[in-house]
Scaffold this motif. Structure first.
Motif, PDB file in Angstrom:
ATOM      1  N   UNK A 257       0.830  -1.206   0.000  1.00 58.48           N
ATOM      2  CA  UNK A 257       0.000   0.000   0.000  1.00 58.48           C
ATOM      3  C   UNK A 257       0.867   1.260   0.000  1.00 58.48           C
ATOM      4  N   UNK A 258       1.961   1.218   0.750  1.00 59.90           N
ATOM      5  CA  UNK A 258       2.869   2.367   0.815  1.00 59.90           C
ATOM      6  C   UNK A 258       3.560   2.584  -0.531  1.00 59.90           C
ATOM      7  N   UNK A 259       4.025   1.508  -1.146  1.00 65.48           N
ATOM      8  CA  UNK A 259       4.745   1.636  -2.416  1.00 65.48           C
ATOM      9  C   UNK A 259       3.834   2.131  -3.540  1.00 65.48           C
ATOM     10  N   UNK A 260       2.530   1.829  -3.441  1.00 67.86           N
ATOM     11  CA  UNK A 260       1.563   2.281  -4.444  1.00 67.86           C
ATOM     12  C   UNK A 260       1.157   3.741  -4.247  1.00 67.86           C
ATOM     13  N   UNK A 261       1.546   4.331  -3.134  1.00 66.18           N
ATOM     14  CA  UNK A 261       1.100   5.689  -2.842  1.00 66.18           C
ATOM     15  C   UNK A 261      -0.287   5.742  -2.251  1.00 66.18           C
TER      16      UNK A 261
END
Length: 524
Positions: A257-261
Protein backbone atom coordinates in the motif's frame (compact mmCIF):
# COMPACT_ATOMS: atom_id res chain seq x y z
CA UNK A 1 -33.02 13.67 40.29
CA UNK A 2 -34.47 16.24 42.69
CA UNK A 3 -32.50 17.23 45.75
CA UNK A 4 -35.08 15.54 47.99
CA UNK A 5 -34.77 12.23 46.14
CA UNK A 6 -30.99 12.52 46.15
CA UNK A 7 -30.84 12.99 49.90
CA UNK A 8 -33.12 10.02 50.44
CA UNK A 9 -30.69 7.97 48.37
CA UNK A 10 -27.82 9.38 50.40
CA UNK A 11 -29.46 8.26 53.61
CA UNK A 12 -29.56 4.75 52.19
CA UNK A 13 -25.78 4.84 51.81
CA UNK A 14 -25.50 5.63 48.14
CA UNK A 15 -23.41 8.74 48.57
CA UNK A 16 -20.78 10.09 50.86
CA UNK A 17 -19.71 13.61 51.60
CA UNK A 18 -16.18 14.75 52.29
CA UNK A 19 -14.64 13.07 55.27
CA UNK A 20 -17.48 10.51 55.55
CA UNK A 21 -19.18 12.75 58.10
CA UNK A 22 -22.54 11.31 59.10
CA UNK A 23 -23.77 14.85 59.61
CA UNK A 24 -23.11 15.47 55.95
CA UNK A 25 -25.82 12.97 55.04
CA UNK A 26 -28.52 15.15 56.53
CA UNK A 27 -30.54 17.58 54.47
CA UNK A 28 -29.27 21.11 54.65
CA UNK A 29 -25.80 20.24 55.96
CA UNK A 30 -23.85 20.23 52.69
CA UNK A 31 -22.04 23.43 53.64
CA UNK A 32 -21.50 22.62 57.33
CA UNK A 33 -17.93 21.43 56.77
CA UNK A 34 -15.04 22.52 54.59
CA UNK A 35 -15.43 21.43 50.99
CA UNK A 36 -12.96 18.75 49.91
CA UNK A 37 -11.15 18.95 46.57
CA UNK A 38 -10.51 15.66 44.77
CA UNK A 39 -8.09 15.68 41.85
CA UNK A 40 -8.87 13.39 38.92
CA UNK A 41 -6.49 12.81 36.01
CA UNK A 42 -7.68 11.36 32.72
CA UNK A 43 -7.00 11.56 28.99
CA UNK A 44 -8.52 14.50 27.13
CA UNK A 45 -9.82 13.72 23.65
CA UNK A 46 -9.37 16.39 20.97
CA UNK A 47 -13.05 15.85 20.19
CA UNK A 48 -14.20 16.64 23.74
CA UNK A 49 -12.33 19.34 25.59
CA UNK A 50 -12.55 19.24 29.36
CA UNK A 51 -14.65 21.98 30.95
CA UNK A 52 -13.55 22.30 34.56
CA UNK A 53 -16.45 23.74 36.54
CA UNK A 54 -19.02 21.84 34.49
CA UNK A 55 -22.65 21.49 35.64
CA UNK A 56 -21.93 17.92 36.77
CA UNK A 57 -18.94 18.98 38.89
CA UNK A 58 -20.97 21.83 40.36
CA UNK A 59 -23.87 19.54 41.22
CA UNK A 60 -21.59 17.04 42.97
CA UNK A 61 -20.06 19.92 44.93
CA UNK A 62 -23.51 21.14 45.93
CA UNK A 63 -24.85 17.76 46.95
CA UNK A 64 -21.77 16.05 48.38
CA UNK A 65 -19.45 18.89 49.34
CA UNK A 66 -16.77 17.38 47.11
CA UNK A 67 -15.19 19.51 44.41
CA UNK A 68 -13.89 17.36 41.54
CA UNK A 69 -10.88 19.08 40.00
CA UNK A 70 -10.05 17.56 36.64
CA UNK A 71 -6.45 17.34 35.46
CA UNK A 72 -6.79 16.51 31.76
CA UNK A 73 -3.78 15.33 29.77
CA UNK A 74 -3.90 15.34 25.96
CA UNK A 75 -4.72 11.82 24.81
CA UNK A 76 -1.67 11.81 22.53
CA UNK A 77 0.62 12.27 25.56
CA UNK A 78 -1.42 10.55 28.22
CA UNK A 79 0.25 7.15 28.17
CA UNK A 80 3.74 8.59 28.61
CA UNK A 81 2.70 11.05 31.34
CA UNK A 82 0.73 8.38 33.19
CA UNK A 83 3.60 5.89 33.26
CA UNK A 84 5.99 8.51 34.65
CA UNK A 85 3.57 9.28 37.48
CA UNK A 86 2.94 5.59 38.16
CA UNK A 87 6.67 4.88 38.26
CA UNK A 88 7.33 7.72 40.71
CA UNK A 89 4.18 7.18 42.77
CA UNK A 90 3.17 10.85 42.52
CA UNK A 91 -0.47 10.43 41.58
CA UNK A 92 -3.56 12.61 41.93
CA UNK A 93 -6.39 11.21 44.07
CA UNK A 94 -7.94 9.34 41.12
CA UNK A 95 -6.26 8.41 37.84
CA UNK A 96 -7.41 6.77 34.62
CA UNK A 97 -5.51 3.54 33.96
CA UNK A 98 -5.91 0.33 31.95
CA UNK A 99 -5.40 -3.36 32.65
CA UNK A 100 -1.77 -3.29 31.51
CA UNK A 101 -1.04 -0.63 34.14
CA UNK A 102 -2.48 -2.94 36.78
CA UNK A 103 -0.26 -5.77 35.57
CA UNK A 104 2.78 -3.48 35.53
CA UNK A 105 2.33 -1.48 38.73
CA UNK A 106 -0.04 -3.26 41.14
CA UNK A 107 2.87 -4.85 43.00
CA UNK A 108 4.43 -1.42 43.62
CA UNK A 109 1.59 -0.46 45.95
CA UNK A 110 0.66 2.67 44.00
CA UNK A 111 -3.04 1.71 43.68
CA UNK A 112 -5.59 1.34 46.46
CA UNK A 113 -6.79 -2.32 46.68
CA UNK A 114 -10.59 -2.46 46.47
CA UNK A 115 -11.74 -5.98 47.33
CA UNK A 116 -11.82 -5.36 51.09
CA UNK A 117 -14.09 -2.36 50.58
CA UNK A 118 -16.43 -4.45 48.44
CA UNK A 119 -16.39 -7.34 50.93
CA UNK A 120 -17.29 -4.91 53.73
CA UNK A 121 -20.36 -3.76 51.81
CA UNK A 122 -19.01 -0.30 51.00
CA UNK A 123 -19.40 -0.73 47.22
CA UNK A 124 -23.03 -1.93 46.86
CA UNK A 125 -23.66 -0.35 43.46
CA UNK A 126 -20.49 -1.62 41.87
CA UNK A 127 -21.10 -5.03 43.47
CA UNK A 128 -24.24 -5.35 41.32
CA UNK A 129 -22.12 -4.84 38.19
CA UNK A 130 -19.47 -7.21 39.52
CA UNK A 131 -22.01 -9.98 40.08
CA UNK A 132 -23.76 -9.40 36.73
CA UNK A 133 -20.56 -9.25 34.62
CA UNK A 134 -18.30 -12.23 35.41
CA UNK A 135 -15.65 -11.00 32.96
CA UNK A 136 -14.80 -8.14 35.31
CA UNK A 137 -12.90 -10.68 37.42
CA UNK A 138 -10.36 -10.79 34.61
CA UNK A 139 -9.23 -7.32 35.71
CA UNK A 140 -7.81 -8.65 38.96
CA UNK A 141 -4.22 -9.54 39.84
CA UNK A 142 -3.85 -12.29 42.45
CA UNK A 143 -7.57 -11.92 43.09
CA UNK A 144 -7.27 -8.22 43.97
CA UNK A 145 -9.03 -5.39 42.12
CA UNK A 146 -7.09 -2.14 41.75
CA UNK A 147 -9.38 0.04 39.67
CA UNK A 148 -13.03 0.77 38.94
CA UNK A 149 -13.73 -0.30 35.34
CA UNK A 150 -15.54 2.07 33.00
CA UNK A 151 -18.67 0.15 31.99
CA UNK A 152 -20.93 1.00 29.07
CA UNK A 153 -24.63 1.68 29.57
CA UNK A 154 -27.03 0.56 26.83
CA UNK A 155 -24.29 0.63 24.20
CA UNK A 156 -25.05 -0.08 20.53
CA UNK A 157 -22.69 -2.44 18.71
CA UNK A 158 -19.81 -0.74 16.97
CA UNK A 159 -16.09 -1.17 16.40
CA UNK A 160 -13.10 -0.50 14.21
CA UNK A 161 -14.33 -0.70 10.64
CA UNK A 162 -13.44 0.24 7.04
CA UNK A 163 -15.04 3.47 5.77
CA UNK A 164 -14.84 4.61 2.14
CA UNK A 165 -16.07 7.41 -0.13
CA UNK A 166 -18.96 5.52 -1.69
CA UNK A 167 -19.83 8.50 -3.93
CA UNK A 168 -16.43 8.19 -5.64
CA UNK A 169 -16.84 4.44 -6.10
CA UNK A 170 -20.18 5.06 -7.81
CA UNK A 171 -18.88 7.99 -9.87
CA UNK A 172 -15.97 5.97 -11.27
CA UNK A 173 -17.79 2.62 -11.47
CA UNK A 174 -15.47 0.96 -8.96
CA UNK A 175 -17.08 -2.05 -7.24
CA UNK A 176 -17.40 -1.97 -3.46
CA UNK A 177 -14.38 -3.99 -2.25
CA UNK A 178 -15.22 -7.38 -0.74
CA UNK A 179 -11.66 -8.34 0.19
CA UNK A 180 -8.54 -6.52 1.31
CA UNK A 181 -6.94 -7.22 -2.06
CA UNK A 182 -9.91 -5.59 -3.79
CA UNK A 183 -9.64 -2.68 -1.38
CA UNK A 184 -6.06 -2.04 -2.43
CA UNK A 185 -7.09 -2.24 -6.08
CA UNK A 186 -9.92 0.26 -5.56
CA UNK A 187 -7.75 2.72 -3.66
CA UNK A 188 -5.04 2.33 -6.30
CA UNK A 189 -7.52 3.36 -8.99
CA UNK A 190 -8.55 6.41 -6.97
CA UNK A 191 -4.87 7.34 -6.57
CA UNK A 192 -4.49 7.19 -10.35
CA UNK A 193 -7.58 9.34 -10.85
CA UNK A 194 -6.52 11.84 -8.19
CA UNK A 195 -2.70 11.88 -8.27
CA UNK A 196 -2.37 14.51 -5.53
CA UNK A 197 -4.49 12.50 -3.09
CA UNK A 198 -3.43 10.35 -0.14
CA UNK A 199 -6.21 7.74 -0.27
CA UNK A 200 -5.58 6.09 3.14
CA UNK A 201 -4.52 8.39 6.00
CA UNK A 202 -3.78 7.27 9.57
CA UNK A 203 -4.11 8.97 12.95
CA UNK A 204 -2.00 8.36 16.06
CA UNK A 205 0.76 6.50 14.27
CA UNK A 206 1.79 2.95 13.56
CA UNK A 207 0.42 1.32 16.71
CA UNK A 208 -3.06 2.68 16.05
CA UNK A 209 -2.97 1.40 12.46
CA UNK A 210 -1.86 -2.07 13.49
CA UNK A 211 -4.34 -2.25 16.37
CA UNK A 212 -7.18 -1.32 14.02
CA UNK A 213 -6.20 -3.45 11.04
CA UNK A 214 -4.14 -6.50 12.05
CA UNK A 215 -7.01 -8.59 13.41
CA UNK A 216 -9.14 -8.00 10.31
CA UNK A 217 -6.18 -9.08 8.20
CA UNK A 218 -5.81 -12.44 9.94
CA UNK A 219 -3.37 -11.62 12.72
CA UNK A 220 -3.64 -9.36 15.77
CA UNK A 221 -2.08 -6.57 17.80
CA UNK A 222 -2.98 -4.13 20.55
CA UNK A 223 -1.49 -0.74 21.30
CA UNK A 224 0.27 -1.90 24.48
CA UNK A 225 1.85 -4.97 22.88
CA UNK A 226 1.38 -7.90 20.58
CA UNK A 227 -0.77 -10.22 22.69
CA UNK A 228 -4.36 -10.86 21.55
CA UNK A 229 -6.96 -13.63 21.59
CA UNK A 230 -7.47 -15.40 18.26
CA UNK A 231 -10.66 -17.41 17.95
CA UNK A 232 -9.35 -19.11 14.78
CA UNK A 233 -6.15 -20.58 16.23
CA UNK A 234 -6.51 -24.06 17.76
CA UNK A 235 -10.09 -23.44 18.77
CA UNK A 236 -9.23 -20.13 20.43
CA UNK A 237 -6.07 -19.09 22.27
CA UNK A 238 -3.89 -16.12 23.11
CA UNK A 239 -1.25 -15.40 20.47
CA UNK A 240 1.64 -12.96 20.32
CA UNK A 241 0.75 -11.52 16.92
CA UNK A 242 4.04 -9.96 15.75
CA UNK A 243 5.80 -13.31 16.25
CA UNK A 244 3.71 -15.08 13.59
CA UNK A 245 3.79 -15.49 9.79
CA UNK A 246 0.27 -14.02 9.69
CA UNK A 247 1.60 -10.71 11.02
CA UNK A 248 4.33 -10.78 8.40
CA UNK A 249 1.55 -10.78 5.80
CA UNK A 250 -0.02 -7.72 7.44
CA UNK A 251 3.27 -5.85 7.11
CA UNK A 252 3.62 -7.04 3.52
CA UNK A 253 0.17 -5.64 2.74
CA UNK A 254 1.08 -2.22 4.11
CA UNK A 255 4.42 -2.29 2.33
CA UNK A 256 2.52 -2.71 -0.93
CA UNK A 257 0.00 0.00 0.00
CA UNK A 258 2.87 2.37 0.82
CA UNK A 259 4.74 1.64 -2.42
CA UNK A 260 1.56 2.28 -4.44
CA UNK A 261 1.10 5.69 -2.84
CA UNK A 262 -2.17 4.51 -1.29
CA UNK A 263 -1.00 4.63 2.34
CA UNK A 264 -0.26 8.16 3.48
CA UNK A 265 3.54 8.65 3.42
CA UNK A 266 3.15 10.70 6.61
CA UNK A 267 1.20 7.99 8.43
CA UNK A 268 3.64 7.63 11.39
CA UNK A 269 3.33 11.30 12.38
CA UNK A 270 -0.15 12.42 11.31
CA UNK A 271 -2.19 13.91 14.14
CA UNK A 272 -5.91 13.38 14.55
CA UNK A 273 -6.58 16.93 13.40
CA UNK A 274 -4.49 16.47 10.24
CA UNK A 275 -6.19 13.11 9.62
CA UNK A 276 -9.60 14.74 9.91
CA UNK A 277 -8.66 17.60 7.59
CA UNK A 278 -7.44 15.21 4.90
CA UNK A 279 -10.66 13.22 4.98
CA UNK A 280 -13.11 16.11 5.24
CA UNK A 281 -11.15 18.28 2.80
CA UNK A 282 -11.38 15.78 -0.06
CA UNK A 283 -7.70 14.78 -0.05
CA UNK A 284 -8.30 11.28 1.36
CA UNK A 285 -10.96 8.66 0.64
CA UNK A 286 -10.69 5.80 3.11
CA UNK A 287 -9.92 5.03 6.73
CA UNK A 288 -9.91 1.97 8.97
CA UNK A 289 -10.57 3.15 12.49
CA UNK A 290 -13.61 4.06 14.59
CA UNK A 291 -16.10 3.84 11.75
CA UNK A 292 -18.58 6.21 13.42
CA UNK A 293 -16.31 9.10 12.44
CA UNK A 294 -17.59 8.66 8.89
CA UNK A 295 -20.99 10.11 9.78
CA UNK A 296 -19.47 13.37 11.00
CA UNK A 297 -16.93 13.46 8.19
CA UNK A 298 -19.74 13.22 5.65
CA UNK A 299 -21.46 16.30 7.06
CA UNK A 300 -18.25 18.32 6.99
CA UNK A 301 -17.30 17.07 3.53
CA UNK A 302 -20.70 18.05 2.11
CA UNK A 303 -20.02 21.70 2.90
CA UNK A 304 -17.70 21.68 -0.12
CA UNK A 305 -18.72 18.46 -1.92
CA UNK A 306 -22.55 18.19 -1.72
CA UNK A 307 -22.62 14.58 -2.91
CA UNK A 308 -19.67 13.45 -0.76
CA UNK A 309 -20.42 10.35 1.33
CA UNK A 310 -18.36 8.30 3.76
CA UNK A 311 -19.98 4.98 4.62
CA UNK A 312 -18.83 1.91 6.50
CA UNK A 313 -18.26 -1.20 4.38
CA UNK A 314 -18.96 -4.79 5.32
CA UNK A 315 -15.70 -6.20 6.70
CA UNK A 316 -13.50 -7.30 3.76
CA UNK A 317 -12.21 -10.87 3.63
CA UNK A 318 -8.53 -11.35 4.44
CA UNK A 319 -8.62 -14.65 2.61
CA UNK A 320 -11.40 -16.33 0.59
CA UNK A 321 -14.41 -16.87 2.81
CA UNK A 322 -12.79 -15.38 5.92
CA UNK A 323 -13.75 -11.97 7.27
CA UNK A 324 -13.55 -10.97 10.89
CA UNK A 325 -13.60 -7.92 13.14
CA UNK A 326 -13.97 -7.14 16.83
CA UNK A 327 -16.71 -5.07 18.38
CA UNK A 328 -15.87 -2.45 20.90
CA UNK A 329 -16.67 -3.93 24.30
CA UNK A 330 -20.33 -3.28 25.07
CA UNK A 331 -19.62 -3.67 28.78
CA UNK A 332 -16.02 -2.87 29.82
CA UNK A 333 -14.46 -0.03 27.80
CA UNK A 334 -10.83 -0.90 28.56
CA UNK A 335 -10.14 1.96 30.95
CA UNK A 336 -10.33 2.00 34.73
CA UNK A 337 -10.26 4.62 37.46
CA UNK A 338 -7.81 3.86 40.25
CA UNK A 339 -7.63 5.53 43.64
CA UNK A 340 -4.13 6.47 44.74
CA UNK A 341 -2.94 4.49 47.74
CA UNK A 342 -1.73 7.84 49.17
CA UNK A 343 -5.09 9.58 48.86
CA UNK A 344 -6.54 11.04 52.05
CA UNK A 345 -9.69 9.34 53.36
CA UNK A 346 -9.77 6.67 50.63
CA UNK A 347 -13.07 5.27 51.92
CA UNK A 348 -14.78 8.52 50.94
CA UNK A 349 -13.38 8.23 47.40
CA UNK A 350 -14.43 4.58 47.14
CA UNK A 351 -17.98 5.48 48.17
CA UNK A 352 -18.04 8.44 45.78
CA UNK A 353 -17.07 6.30 42.78
CA UNK A 354 -19.39 3.50 43.88
CA UNK A 355 -22.30 5.95 43.90
CA UNK A 356 -21.53 6.72 40.25
CA UNK A 357 -22.56 3.12 39.43
CA UNK A 358 -26.05 3.73 40.83
CA UNK A 359 -28.80 4.71 38.43
CA UNK A 360 -29.07 8.12 40.07
CA UNK A 361 -25.33 8.66 39.88
CA UNK A 362 -25.08 7.48 36.30
CA UNK A 363 -27.94 9.75 35.28
CA UNK A 364 -26.12 12.76 36.72
CA UNK A 365 -22.73 11.78 35.27
CA UNK A 366 -24.17 11.28 31.77
CA UNK A 367 -27.21 13.53 31.44
CA UNK A 368 -26.67 16.32 33.95
CA UNK A 369 -29.18 17.69 36.44
CA UNK A 370 -32.72 16.33 36.30
CA UNK A 371 -35.18 19.02 35.31
CA UNK A 372 -32.41 21.24 33.97
CA UNK A 373 -30.71 19.06 31.37
CA UNK A 374 -32.93 15.97 31.22
CA UNK A 375 -36.20 14.44 32.35
CA UNK A 376 -37.22 10.82 32.95
CA UNK A 377 -39.56 9.14 30.48
CA UNK A 378 -42.41 6.80 31.42
CA UNK A 379 -39.89 3.94 31.68
CA UNK A 380 -37.69 5.86 34.05
CA UNK A 381 -34.98 6.41 31.43
CA UNK A 382 -33.25 9.80 31.03
CA UNK A 383 -34.15 11.88 28.01
CA UNK A 384 -32.19 15.05 27.30
CA UNK A 385 -34.30 18.20 27.15
CA UNK A 386 -34.63 19.58 23.64
CA UNK A 387 -34.34 23.13 24.94
CA UNK A 388 -30.86 22.24 26.22
CA UNK A 389 -29.82 20.21 23.18
CA UNK A 390 -30.86 23.01 20.81
CA UNK A 391 -28.02 25.14 22.14
CA UNK A 392 -25.59 22.86 20.32
CA UNK A 393 -27.24 22.47 16.91
CA UNK A 394 -24.36 24.22 15.12
CA UNK A 395 -21.63 23.49 17.64
CA UNK A 396 -18.26 22.00 16.68
CA UNK A 397 -16.82 19.44 16.30
CA UNK A 398 -20.29 17.86 16.56
CA UNK A 399 -23.40 18.75 18.56
CA UNK A 400 -23.03 15.73 20.83
CA UNK A 401 -19.33 16.21 21.57
CA UNK A 402 -19.97 19.90 22.28
CA UNK A 403 -22.80 19.01 24.66
CA UNK A 404 -20.67 16.36 26.38
CA UNK A 405 -17.92 18.94 26.85
CA UNK A 406 -20.36 21.47 28.28
CA UNK A 407 -21.84 18.97 30.75
CA UNK A 408 -18.55 17.21 31.52
CA UNK A 409 -20.15 13.85 30.85
CA UNK A 410 -20.11 10.47 29.19
CA UNK A 411 -17.48 8.07 27.92
CA UNK A 412 -14.61 10.53 27.46
CA UNK A 413 -14.94 12.08 30.91
CA UNK A 414 -14.64 10.76 34.47
CA UNK A 415 -17.68 8.51 34.15
CA UNK A 416 -17.42 4.95 35.51
CA UNK A 417 -20.87 3.86 34.25
CA UNK A 418 -20.97 5.80 31.03
CA UNK A 419 -23.35 6.56 28.20
CA UNK A 420 -22.07 6.85 24.64
CA UNK A 421 -24.43 5.86 21.85
CA UNK A 422 -27.44 6.08 24.18
CA UNK A 423 -27.10 9.85 24.48
CA UNK A 424 -25.51 10.37 21.06
CA UNK A 425 -28.58 8.98 19.31
CA UNK A 426 -30.87 11.30 21.27
CA UNK A 427 -28.79 14.36 20.39
CA UNK A 428 -28.44 13.53 16.71
CA UNK A 429 -32.19 13.01 16.35
CA UNK A 430 -33.04 16.24 18.21
CA UNK A 431 -30.58 18.32 16.19
CA UNK A 432 -31.72 16.94 12.83
CA UNK A 433 -28.45 15.12 12.19
CA UNK A 434 -30.03 11.67 12.12
CA UNK A 435 -30.84 10.70 8.57
CA UNK A 436 -30.80 7.80 6.12
CA UNK A 437 -26.99 7.68 6.28
CA UNK A 438 -27.16 6.99 10.03
CA UNK A 439 -29.81 4.32 9.59
CA UNK A 440 -27.75 2.62 6.92
CA UNK A 441 -24.56 2.83 8.96
CA UNK A 442 -25.95 1.18 12.08
CA UNK A 443 -27.76 -1.43 9.99
CA UNK A 444 -24.55 -2.39 8.18
CA UNK A 445 -22.65 -2.86 11.43
CA UNK A 446 -25.48 -4.68 13.21
CA UNK A 447 -26.06 -7.12 10.34
CA UNK A 448 -22.42 -7.92 9.49
CA UNK A 449 -21.64 -11.45 10.78
CA UNK A 450 -17.90 -10.74 10.69
CA UNK A 451 -18.09 -8.77 13.95
CA UNK A 452 -17.51 -10.70 17.16
CA UNK A 453 -17.04 -9.91 20.83
CA UNK A 454 -13.55 -9.32 22.18
CA UNK A 455 -12.11 -11.76 24.70
CA UNK A 456 -10.62 -10.04 27.73
CA UNK A 457 -7.24 -11.05 29.07
CA UNK A 458 -7.34 -13.55 31.95
CA UNK A 459 -6.42 -12.52 35.50
CA UNK A 460 -2.74 -12.97 36.31
CA UNK A 461 -0.81 -13.52 39.51
CA UNK A 462 1.59 -10.79 40.62
CA UNK A 463 4.50 -12.98 39.63
CA UNK A 464 3.02 -13.54 36.17
CA UNK A 465 2.23 -9.84 35.79
CA UNK A 466 5.81 -8.89 36.65
CA UNK A 467 7.16 -11.39 34.14
CA UNK A 468 4.73 -10.15 31.45
CA UNK A 469 5.90 -6.57 32.02
CA UNK A 470 9.54 -7.61 31.74
CA UNK A 471 9.01 -9.52 28.50
CA UNK A 472 6.74 -6.88 26.95
CA UNK A 473 9.28 -4.14 27.61
CA UNK A 474 11.98 -6.23 25.96
CA UNK A 475 9.86 -7.15 22.93
CA UNK A 476 8.48 -3.65 22.41
CA UNK A 477 12.05 -2.33 22.43
CA UNK A 478 12.94 -4.80 19.68
CA UNK A 479 9.79 -4.50 17.59
CA UNK A 480 8.65 -0.87 17.68
CA UNK A 481 11.50 0.43 15.49
CA UNK A 482 11.06 -2.44 13.02
CA UNK A 483 7.46 -2.08 11.89
CA UNK A 484 7.92 1.10 9.86
CA UNK A 485 11.11 -0.19 8.24
CA UNK A 486 9.15 -3.04 6.69
CA UNK A 487 5.99 -1.04 5.96
CA UNK A 488 7.98 1.69 4.19
CA UNK A 489 9.98 -0.84 2.21
CA UNK A 490 13.27 0.04 3.87
CA UNK A 491 13.67 -3.66 4.56
CA UNK A 492 12.51 -6.51 2.32
CA UNK A 493 9.61 -8.40 3.85
CA UNK A 494 11.57 -11.67 3.75
CA UNK A 495 13.80 -10.37 6.53
CA UNK A 496 10.87 -10.34 8.94
CA UNK A 497 11.36 -14.09 9.44
CA UNK A 498 14.51 -13.24 11.41
CA UNK A 499 12.50 -10.80 13.54
CA UNK A 500 9.96 -13.53 14.31
CA UNK A 501 12.72 -15.89 15.37
CA UNK A 502 14.32 -13.22 17.54
CA UNK A 503 11.17 -12.21 19.44
CA UNK A 504 10.19 -15.82 20.02
CA UNK A 505 13.63 -16.42 21.46
CA UNK A 506 13.27 -13.28 23.59
CA UNK A 507 10.04 -14.41 25.23
CA UNK A 508 7.03 -14.28 22.87
CA UNK A 509 6.37 -17.98 23.34
CA UNK A 510 6.64 -17.63 27.11
CA UNK A 511 4.09 -14.80 27.02
CA UNK A 512 1.67 -17.04 25.14
CA UNK A 513 2.16 -19.78 27.72
CA UNK A 514 1.52 -17.39 30.62
CA UNK A 515 -1.72 -16.08 29.14
CA UNK A 516 -3.07 -19.42 28.00
CA UNK A 517 -2.23 -21.07 31.32
CA UNK A 518 -4.00 -18.24 33.13
CA UNK A 519 -7.01 -18.68 30.85
CA UNK A 520 -7.12 -22.43 31.54
CA UNK A 521 -6.84 -21.80 35.27
CA UNK A 522 -9.71 -19.31 35.15
CA UNK A 523 -12.17 -21.57 33.35
CA UNK A 524 -11.42 -24.74 35.32
Amino acid sequence: MTKKRFLLAAAAGLVVVSGCSSAGLKAGSANDSKQRTVKVMFAESPSQKVNNGSPIQNEIARLMNIRLEYEPIAASNYGEKKKILLATGHLPDIVQIEKQDVNDFASSGVFLPLMDYMNRGLMPNFKKQWDALPDLKRLTVDGELYGFPAIARNEAKNGFGPVIRTDLLEKHHIPLPRSFDELLTALGKLKQLYPDSVPWPIRKGTSQLLAAAAYMMGSGYNVSGGMYFDKDVEGGKFVYGPATPAFKQVLAYFQKAYSMGVLDPDYPVTTQQQWTEKLTGGKSFFFLDNSGFGLNFTRDLRKSVPEGTFQVMPIPAYKPGSARAQLYPTTFSGKMFAVSSKAKDPEALVKLIDWMYSEQGSNLMNFGVEGVHYTLDDKGQPQLKKSYVDRFVRAQPTPYYALYSDLGCCQLSFTPWYSNTMSQFQIEKMTGNWDALNEQYWQIVASDPAYGEQVMEPPLTKQEAARVQEINNRLNFILNPEYDKFMMGLKPIGEYDAVIASVREQGAGELESIYNSAMSRMIR
